[in-house]
Design a protein around this motif. Sequence first.
Motif, mmCIF file in Angstrom:
data_model
loop_
_atom_site.group_PDB
_atom_site.id
_atom_site.type_symbol
_atom_site.label_atom_id
_atom_site.label_comp_id
_atom_site.label_asym_id
_atom_site.label_seq_id
_atom_site.Cartn_x
_atom_site.Cartn_y
_atom_site.Cartn_z
ATOM 1 N N ARG B 150 -17.249 3.497 -10.109
ATOM 2 C CA ARG B 150 -17.783 3.608 -8.742
ATOM 3 C C ARG B 150 -16.661 3.737 -7.709
ATOM 4 N N TRP B 151 -15.688 2.865 -7.806
ATOM 5 C CA TRP B 151 -14.558 2.956 -6.884
ATOM 6 C C TRP B 151 -13.387 2.179 -7.453
ATOM 7 N N ILE B 152 -12.245 2.340 -6.838
ATOM 8 C CA ILE B 152 -11.051 1.608 -7.263
ATOM 9 C C ILE B 152 -10.451 0.896 -6.044
ATOM 10 N N TRP B 153 -9.943 -0.288 -6.310
ATOM 11 C CA TRP B 153 -9.246 -1.029 -5.249
ATOM 12 C C TRP B 153 -7.746 -0.910 -5.484
ATOM 13 N N PRO B 154 -7.001 -0.268 -4.607
ATOM 14 C CA PRO B 154 -5.547 -0.264 -4.775
ATOM 15 C C PRO B 154 -5.022 -1.671 -4.534
ATOM 16 N N ARG B 155 -4.068 -2.083 -5.347
ATOM 17 C CA ARG B 155 -3.532 -3.439 -5.211
ATOM 18 C C ARG B 155 -2.090 -3.376 -4.730
ATOM 19 N N ASP B 271 -5.439 -6.356 12.356
ATOM 20 C CA ASP B 271 -5.270 -5.232 11.440
ATOM 21 C C ASP B 271 -4.511 -5.697 10.202
ATOM 22 N N LEU B 272 -4.939 -5.191 9.054
ATOM 23 C CA LEU B 272 -4.286 -5.555 7.796
ATOM 24 C C LEU B 272 -3.432 -4.392 7.313
ATOM 25 N N VAL B 273 -2.364 -4.760 6.634
ATOM 26 C CA VAL B 273 -1.466 -3.749 6.078
ATOM 27 C C VAL B 273 -1.349 -3.985 4.579
ATOM 28 N N LEU B 330 -16.102 -1.380 1.148
ATOM 29 C CA LEU B 330 -15.438 -2.449 0.407
ATOM 30 C C LEU B 330 -13.917 -2.272 0.364
ATOM 31 N N TRP B 331 -13.388 -1.484 1.260
ATOM 32 C CA TRP B 331 -11.941 -1.266 1.380
ATOM 33 C C TRP B 331 -11.384 -0.718 0.072
ATOM 34 N N ALA B 332 -12.034 0.245 -0.487
ATOM 35 C CA ALA B 332 -11.611 0.807 -1.765
ATOM 36 C C ALA B 332 -11.473 2.316 -1.654
ATOM 37 N N GLY B 333 -11.014 2.914 -2.764
ATOM 38 C CA GLY B 333 -10.858 4.362 -2.822
ATOM 39 C C GLY B 333 -11.832 4.957 -3.824
ATOM 40 N N PRO B 334 -11.865 6.295 -3.903
ATOM 41 C CA PRO B 334 -12.852 6.947 -4.765
ATOM 42 C C PRO B 334 -12.410 6.963 -6.228
ATOM 43 N N ALA B 345 -11.510 6.357 7.426
ATOM 44 C CA ALA B 345 -12.157 5.153 7.943
ATOM 45 C C ALA B 345 -11.366 3.890 7.607
ATOM 46 N N LEU B 346 -10.427 4.005 6.675
ATOM 47 C CA LEU B 346 -9.634 2.840 6.277
ATOM 48 C C LEU B 346 -8.361 2.759 7.112
ATOM 49 N N PRO B 347 -7.783 1.564 7.241
ATOM 50 C CA PRO B 347 -6.463 1.466 7.888
ATOM 51 C C PRO B 347 -5.477 2.360 7.139
ATOM 52 N N PRO B 348 -4.496 2.918 7.848
ATOM 53 C CA PRO B 348 -3.604 3.913 7.238
ATOM 54 C C PRO B 348 -2.967 3.458 5.930
ATOM 55 N N SER B 349 -2.508 2.194 5.883
ATOM 56 C CA SER B 349 -1.814 1.756 4.673
ATOM 57 C C SER B 349 -2.779 1.689 3.485
ATOM 58 N N PHE B 350 -4.023 1.308 3.729
ATOM 59 C CA PHE B 350 -5.009 1.268 2.649
ATOM 60 C C PHE B 350 -5.348 2.695 2.205
#
Lengths: 305, 407
Positions: B150-155, B271-273, B330-334, B345-350
């Motif tokens: 469904r999606w991936i969360w970069p860590r 803002d989160l980085v 959910l602050w994730a990527g495709p 739509a996400l903060p640049p670093s995300f």
Amino acid sequence: MKKWLFCLVFLGAAVACAALVLEHFQPGEHQCRYNRKLYLTHPPLEGADVAELQERLKELGYYPGEITGIYDEATARAVREAQTDLELEPTGEAELWFWPLLYHGEDITQGEKTDPPPGEVHIEIYLDQLKLTVFSDGEEWASFPISPGRPATPSPMGEWRIVEKSYRPNDAFGTRWMRLNVPWGGYGVHGTNAPWSIGRVASLGCIRMYNKDVELIYPWIPIGTRVIITGNYHVQYKLPMREGRVGQDVVMVQWALRKAGFDPGEADGIFDADMTAAVKNLQRTMGLEPTGTVDETVFWLINLP
Amino acid sequence: MRKFLAALLAIALISGCSPGKRRPPAVNPRVSLDSQKTYTVEYWDVELPRVWDSQGRYRQAVEELLAEFTAQHPNIRVECRWLDWSQAEAELSKALRDGAPPDIWADWQGLARRDHVLQIPARLWTDADLLNDAGRKAVVHDGEMWAWPRWIWPRGLLALAGSLEEGADWPGFDWEWRQLGEWLEERGLELVVNDWQGEFSRQALAAATGTGRGNWGGQELQEVFAALELLRNKGLVRGDGAYREITQGKIILGGYAPAFVPWLAEKTGEDLVLLPLPGMDGGRVSVPFSAANLIQFRQIQYKGDDHSLAAALLAEFLAMQSSACLAALLWAGPAWAGGAWDGSALPPSFREAATAAVVAGAPLGSIDSQGRAREEQFCAKLGAILEDFWAGRANSQDVAARIAEIQ
């Protein structure tokens, strides 16, 4: 003829006296029927008003002596104690406006509905609003004024159950008593012989109601009825908090855990296995070691101060 | 920050979920649905705890997707069951024991299960080529595609923007640990990591070596822990996992969970980085991630593949659409190639980290039933080793030797 006349006069006098006595002792009246201030003097004041005052103070537990109708030192002392509880200046002098305070609200129910609720009953008590509300199938049914605990002896916030009910001889608990399953003390919902305290923060932690109010709701509330007490007074937390702990701070953490989406069961102030499981679930969700202990990190995550 | 989240959701739901942007169906048409039949597909999803999704937007968005699916497939009825977050795993285990799992299960574990007797590999219905690299790494193992990603969360490393110097150089994807250490030192920053069950160490290894779960060995392991030891001895990194300190000073977090990110954004309003984890030798660049997948199970009361096809159609629809429009929520990527994911739509670093993970993410390991038990045993022993390391009672060589013993 003289006998008839004598009987007639005697009967009339008796009726007049009875009316006078009834008028003076009309319990539902809040207006003083007398026209003088009572205070210590020499020679002491005497009369029916003094006797009634002594009788009322005795009912309320302030005056231990005989009903003499004489305003003596013991009577003045009882007046001072009542004034202290009423948060008045303890002068020992009974002004005319002092009388209604001794009778206020005792003989009429404050509930807007007096018929029994048709559905399942639960109770919510709002400490900051000084209000007890009876719910029927989740719908508000009737509300009543209360006197909750003072800041030094606060009423227990949480989700409780009625575990015991009993009639009382109108003592300090009034005419009815319903105990809550609070694990750190003997708390309950009850009537009072200090009706003037209703509408004020005055109790030692129990929920006081007017006798007529508690008498009204008493048959509505079976053993096991849920009682939710909420308020906003400051709670001291002791961390870390682990299974086995009991207290008001546990209740607050239980509520916060539920709000965060991790149900610890009823907020009953007991850190039990269900609460441990809820804490562990929160910790796992946040990627932390599931210790089941409420430490500063868990405390922070559930947004407590 | 709430406004930002709301806007992010609105953008994701309004623009990202447009049916017009959907890819062509991937489900293999070897069997077909009987237009005279009504198929009932059982779908189990998990209600997110409010600490993660305070407004209940995830459930709302999924229900909207389900309504859209049933409108497109009038002869497929979806029975959706929402499970409590705390009970979900137990409910699925019980259903599997009883031989009555749902057709489609929304898995939040972050790694692909496999080898359950009732599990239907997704490759029967779709092609792994439709996934992006990270999606493939999340669900393809031993040549088999075990789930619908469904999606991936970069860590990586998480910081509040306010704790970093504005306009200063931030760590890049090609940085080494040495450079990160210098950067921390120059700015008076401290890295605090949560290493329960090796969460942070696993990510650090994945970033350094491009390998995923379970690759605890070799020269890279020693190199990563040697770098961490150096930083630890300089007081630049701590392993006590004190999440809350991120709001109390110049702290960067490592080893946090995906649920922590939206929670922190909402709580702090800042803002989160997301900073990348260092690689090794400056050459190998990979971005560790975790994933959420859909798993298809066999409903044994049904005969014939047409029911499984109906379930696969649902899985395909939900996986692709979730990837496109729920990922941002959910602050994730495709996880699917060429989807409608709107990273803006996400903060640049995300956005940058998600894009990098999609291209070069380190693979996730998969776990079968035996592997799961082995993993639990390994993690229990690993915990004690890492505890000693972070407490300064073990050095990098000790760690490598002791991990080799428990492998």
